[in-house]
Design an enzyme around this catalytic site. Sequence first.
Site, mmCIF file in Angstrom:
data_model
loop_
_atom_site.group_PDB
_atom_site.id
_atom_site.type_symbol
_atom_site.label_atom_id
_atom_site.label_comp_id
_atom_site.label_asym_id
_atom_site.label_seq_id
_atom_site.Cartn_x
_atom_site.Cartn_y
_atom_site.Cartn_z
ATOM 1 N N GLU A 202 0.812 -1.209 0.000
ATOM 2 C CA GLU A 202 0.000 0.000 0.000
ATOM 3 C C GLU A 202 0.847 1.262 0.000
ATOM 4 O OE1 GLU A 202 -3.047 0.232 -0.536
ATOM 5 O OE2 GLU A 202 -4.038 -1.624 0.078
ATOM 6 N N ARG A 206 0.958 3.918 -3.213
ATOM 7 C CA ARG A 206 0.366 5.218 -2.905
ATOM 8 C C ARG A 206 1.432 6.296 -2.697
ATOM 9 N NH1 ARG A 206 -5.365 4.381 -0.115
ATOM 10 N NH2 ARG A 206 -5.710 2.167 -0.468
ATOM 11 N N ASP A 334 -5.620 -9.342 -8.294
ATOM 12 C CA ASP A 334 -5.898 -8.508 -9.459
ATOM 13 C C ASP A 334 -4.666 -7.886 -10.113
ATOM 14 O OD1 ASP A 334 -5.586 -7.057 -7.122
ATOM 15 O OD2 ASP A 334 -7.245 -5.684 -7.489
ATOM 16 N N GLU A 470 -11.900 1.529 -10.887
ATOM 17 C CA GLU A 470 -11.507 0.563 -11.919
ATOM 18 C C GLU A 470 -12.322 0.670 -13.205
ATOM 19 O OE1 GLU A 470 -9.807 -0.531 -8.172
ATOM 20 O OE2 GLU A 470 -11.941 -0.276 -8.676
#
Length: 573
Positions: A202, A206, A334, A470
């Site tokens: 993360e 980010r 994903d 998305e």
Amino acid sequence: MSAAFKRDVSINLGYYDDALGDVSRKRQSILRSWRRLSSLQRMVIGLLLFATLIIAIFVLPGILNKDNLLSSDPDIKKAEEDQLKEKDRGGGLKVEQVVPPVDEHSEISSYEFFAQEPNAKQKQIIDAFKHAWAAYKKYAWGHDELHPISKTSSEWFGTGLTLVDSLDTLVIMGLKEEYEEAKEWVEKQLSFNVDNYVNLFEITIRNLGALLATYHLTGDDVMKTKAIDLGKRLLPAFNHGSKIPFSDVNLANGVARPPKWGPDSSTSEVTTIQLEFRDLSRVSGDKVYDEAVHEVSMHIHELPKTDGLIPIFINANSGDFRPGSTITMGARADSYYEYLLKQWLQSGKKLVVFKEDFISSYEGVKKSLMRRSEPSKLLFIGELLNGRNFSPKMDHLACFYPGTLALAYHNGLGDEYLESAKEVLKTCWEMYNRMPTRLSPEITYFNLAEGVAEDLIVKPLDAHNLLRPETVESMFYLYRITGDQKYRDQGWQIFLAFEKHTKLKESGYSSINNVKDAGNPRFRDKMESFFLSETLKYLYLLFSDDPKLIPLDNYVFNSEGHPLPVFKDSVVP
């Protein structure tokens, strides 16, 4: 073993120095010494002599003839040939072959971001961003996340997450005043010397991704300096004797650990840090970052898979997939597939091994995960529970896949990729369009039985919307690549739904609990940082009329929507 026993076995075998050379006396001394030994001592000496004889007869000749054996053994020769082929495909490329020497000016954009003239729809999207930004500034400035209902803030990492995650969006939208204020905070207030465990994945996508992207767009050295500082603090996650990094690392003391809930990491997390770390090597001139993530990627490449598809969990100690894990295009898997294609593109198409893995995974998706719903025959992507049993469940997260397929088509992988992209994106659009709020749920199940009226099944606990990007991300790719106006029309309807159902009068935007209740969707009191870093950014780019604004041939977007340059020798426009 006792000291007495150690002393007894350290015997004198009678080889003492005799100036007269009395051989007979020596032999008698040896014999007397041997007779004085216990049975155990004689057995130990006998075993040592026997082992020496075996080594001399059988092992030593093999060592001496090793080169000849290696060159003549057909299996070994085949293995060597396979390794050479792997190198030709990119698996054995050295880091310096993938990351050329850094030119301080070769990857700084020359685009005049702050001189744009946005069109009418872009202006409305900018207004939405400014509304969210003003609320963050008023109630959560410098903190990780805004809670717009309670008008409070909270910390996840303690690294100004929403502010840093939004930096390149400010640049791309041409918001100079807001960018300069945020840059000043980064320069004077942002510190990664935080005594806190952060998630490697993360914080990489980010914070690190945003700093690197903003550096490439503006050339502001403070972004580069902060990115390198953060990168150094993340490296301990890789230094624990396994080729799979730990999921959590303490930024202050460099201690890394697996997640609290068990020894396994999410497979997507350890395979969605590669773009950022490779770019950091490019920016810093230090190949250590590229080497760390390349080893991870090649380890995953070599693991056995199900038709190119990976389970969602991998053990950070053993480096093996967890047996019986779910196979999905949704959460915990994903972006593994996204980064396969994008690693190939980022490397200037040198790392062909990842292109091949992406192609293999696409064939696996078609074979094992793609189905058509009833009655509308919508093409959706399901899951394999326990790696075997099909479930017609599709996360909204999986709606990144049409954009990735379209990008594959754009880079020469064939018309089939574009056709699949169009069909799956149609399904993602219906996940919005068929809800009363015109916003998608987090999870949708698809009906496979004939004779029913509705394709989509939304369970109460899955009906929330987190302001995710998305679907509009994929619409951006499909519009850029095909020019089909319907993607703009659909994107605009989604934007208006966000405005109607998630916007608060004074305090930004909030995720909602129930997309099936247009009268009372119920706010969740959280504005995710990706709403600013991705959702509104992709909407802004969807309506851009300027093909030079972040061109797809020169940039790859990381999993948080931060554009990183493709490795080329030419200047990035």
